[in-house]
Design a protein around this motif. Structure first.
Motif, PDB file in Angstrom:
ATOM      1  N   ALA A   5      39.161  48.194  34.817  1.00 40.94           N
ATOM      2  CA  ALA A   5      40.583  47.881  35.021  1.00 40.94           C
ATOM      3  C   ALA A   5      41.151  48.746  36.145  1.00 40.94           C
ATOM      4  O   ALA A   5      41.893  48.268  36.995  1.00 40.94           O
ATOM      5  N   MET A   6      40.758  50.015  36.150  1.00 38.81           N
ATOM      6  CA  MET A   6      41.240  50.933  37.185  1.00 38.81           C
ATOM      7  C   MET A   6      40.872  50.431  38.581  1.00 38.81           C
ATOM      8  O   MET A   6      41.696  50.447  39.496  1.00 38.81           O
ATOM      9  N   VAL A   7      39.644  49.946  38.720  1.00 36.95           N
ATOM     10  CA  VAL A   7      39.216  49.423  40.023  1.00 36.95           C
ATOM     11  C   VAL A   7      40.047  48.209  40.418  1.00 36.95           C
ATOM     12  O   VAL A   7      40.488  48.103  41.560  1.00 36.95           O
ATOM     13  N   THR A   8      40.300  47.314  39.455  1.00 43.91           N
ATOM     14  CA  THR A   8      41.103  46.135  39.798  1.00 43.91           C
ATOM     15  C   THR A   8      42.550  46.523  40.091  1.00 43.91           C
ATOM     16  O   THR A   8      43.278  45.762  40.710  1.00 43.91           O
ATOM     17  N   LEU A   9      42.968  47.698  39.631  1.00 44.01           N
ATOM     18  CA  LEU A   9      44.321  48.178  39.942  1.00 44.01           C
ATOM     19  C   LEU A   9      44.292  49.071  41.186  1.00 44.01           C
ATOM     20  O   LEU A   9      45.145  49.940  41.351  1.00 44.01           O
TER      21      LEU A   9
END
Lengths: 252, 266
Positions: free
Chosen positions: B139-143
């Motif tokens: 999720a962090m990467v997609t954010l």
């Protein structure tokens, strides 16, 4: 220009060791379209999304976003393309060490703790869009129910106004009423924000409510693609078995 | 056994030796690459100073009690052992010298490293591992946020900074523990004890103590984060990652201590 698909996969393959998870997968999603990939557990649905997002590297094949080939891009360029995406993860994947409003605005500051007042307002707006009030702003994700967590995760996925949003099993783990609320929210968001949506799910109700077009993955390959309206008379035995939820059929 | 059978036996013997050796080298390579990636990414913005301070607090400040207790008990026990052992050849007077050299060169850094590894490597592996299996890292990467910069680098640098500070505290408390036991139980002259301690201690000892501490700090965070990031397989996977992190941090601390000791004092 209108002919360029928002997302296009050409012959994408991916294996883990000797196990082929995706075999020669190709499809295209038009701008503003709501596309759903259905398929059983382990059919390669999640891996497909992760390859498009760049969380995994495809072994072969090409992936295009807005006509740009992302599979050939350098990390910095890929970062730029990734800004077009938002993703709703299956379990929400909220950061449990941060408050709800820091979660929602995470992409806007790339995780830095700055811009208090203004960002809170942005968080509030996005939470309102998913039907949550200002009272949840300062709560921790663990203090919310499963349905509320999913809504916060949805608010987080759209806060940076992505052009494309992925939904990984958006209704899994929710009761039928809450699942329907999430389905409605997805439809609204796609319509109001002009988002291109790609969902993966095995919830047939969800498929029929949210999608314009459907593809079926079986054992890593696409066995059928068509409009949602054709789902119940596809003439494909894999799709029939899945739609009707039978244990006997081509898939064991 | 035929000739083919004999050849097969030899081949399978080589395979049995070769497979773990190759996989060990592959693991070492992956860990080195992980460390290099973290350091390279940490040099360019965005920076996360608040995350660094958070980690300094959790690694440095909250490890103080356990490090202080360990050092005090060990310093005292060391003084007693040297006294009793030294009596056999009338060398009781070496207590202050051996306590100070033993603490500063070896026991201060090693015991601090091991105690902090037990506390911190496991906690890092569990936290990052849980984030991995609940897709928070994806999720962090997609954010648009780099987990190396946001999660790993603050832990790595905080650990490298905190360990030398903790070792300073451990050294002082360990020496003071030995002093207390020597003065109050073994009857040493307080002024004489302190004078001998100060005379024996050289600046090289202190430098080496801090170098060891920084190296141990690096391994503590590296193994915690590496095991965390590679976690797979739900709650059981998090458990495995936690154990692996601590065991590997211990092994690396003791191995690098041996190498540094032989290189500096051998």
């Amino acid at each position: 220009m209108a002919d360029i698909p928002k997302i296009e996969l050409r012959g994408v393959s991916k294996s883990f060791g000797a196990k082929a998870v995706l075999r020669d997968v190709s499809f295209a999603v038009a701008p503003g379209e709501a596309f759903t990939i259905i398929g059983g557990s382990g059919s390669g649905k999640s891996v497909t999304l992760k390859c498009i997002l760049g969380l995994m590297e495809a072994d072969a094949g090409k992936i295009f976003v807005d006509g740009e080939e992302i599979t050939a891009m350098k990390p910095a360029e890929r970062d730029r393309v990734r800004a077009k995406f938002g993703m709703l993860f299956q379990g929400g994947a909220l950061f449990d060490s941060l408050s709800v409003w820091r979660n929602v605005t995470f992409a806007l500051t790339q995780g830095r703790l700055k811009g208090g007042g203004e960002l809170r307002k942005i968080a509030e707006e996005n939470l309102e869009r998913v039907g949550l009030g200002a009272e949840v702003l300062d709560l921790r994700p663990s203090e919310l129910s499963g349905g509320m967590q999913k809504r916060v995760a949805l608010a987080r996925a759209i806060a940076h106004r992505p052009e494309i949003v992925f939904f990984d099993e958006p209704t899994t783990g929710l009761d039928p009423i809450r699942a329907d609320i999430i389905n409605k929210l997805i439809v609204e968001l796609v319509r109001d924000l002009g988002i291109t949506a790609v969902a993966i799910t095995h919830d047939m109700q969800s498929v029929e409510k949210i999608s314009d077009r459907v593809a079926m993955l079986y054992d890593g390959a696409i066995v059928w693609t068509g409009p949602t309206a054709d789902l119940r008379h596809s003439g494909n035995s894999h799709v029939d078995q899945f739609v009707e939820g039978r244990s006997d059929g081509p898939a064991e | 056994m035929g000739e083919a059978g004999a050849i097969n036996t030899v081949i399978s013997l080589f395979a049995a030796i070769g497979r773990p050796v190759i996989s060990a080298f592959a693991t070492i390579g992956r860990i080195a690459l992980f460390a290099l990636t973290t350091i390279r990414r940490a040099l360019t913005p965005p920076y996360y100073p608040i995350r660094l301070l958070e980690q300094l607090l959790s690694i440095g400040w909250y490890s103080l009690p356990v490090v202080a207790l360990t050092a005090a008990f060990t310093g005292m026990a060391l003084a007693q052992q040297i006294y009793t052992g030294g009596m056999r050849f009338n060398a009781q007077s070496t207590v202050p010298a051996i306590v100070v050299i033993g603490m500063v060169r070896e026991l201060g850094p090693v015991l601090t490293g091991l105690m902090v590894a037990g506390r911190v490597s496991s906690a890092m592996a569990a936290e990052i591992g849980t984030m991995r299996v609940t897709e928070q890292i994806d999720a962090m990467v997609t954010l648009r946020t780099d987990p190396y910069r946001y999660l790993i680098a603050p832990r790595l640098f905080a650990s490298i900074i905190a360990l030398p500070l903790l070792v300073c505290v451990a050294n002082v408390i360990g020496i003071f523990g030995g002093y207390l036991l020597s003065v109050y139980k073994l009857g040493f002259n307080p002024a004489g004890y302190l004078e001998m301690t100060a005379n024996i201690l050289e600046s090289d000892d202190i430098v080496m103590s801090l170098v060891k501490a920084a190296v141990f700090g690096f391994f503590i965070a590296l193994m915690g984060c590496y095991a965390g990031v590679r976690t797979a397989g739900g709650a059981a996977g998090v458990g495995r990652a936690t154990t692996d992190a601590v065991v590997w941090a211990f092994v690396l601390i003791l191995l690098s201590n041996l190498i540094l000791t032989v290189a500096a004092f051998g």
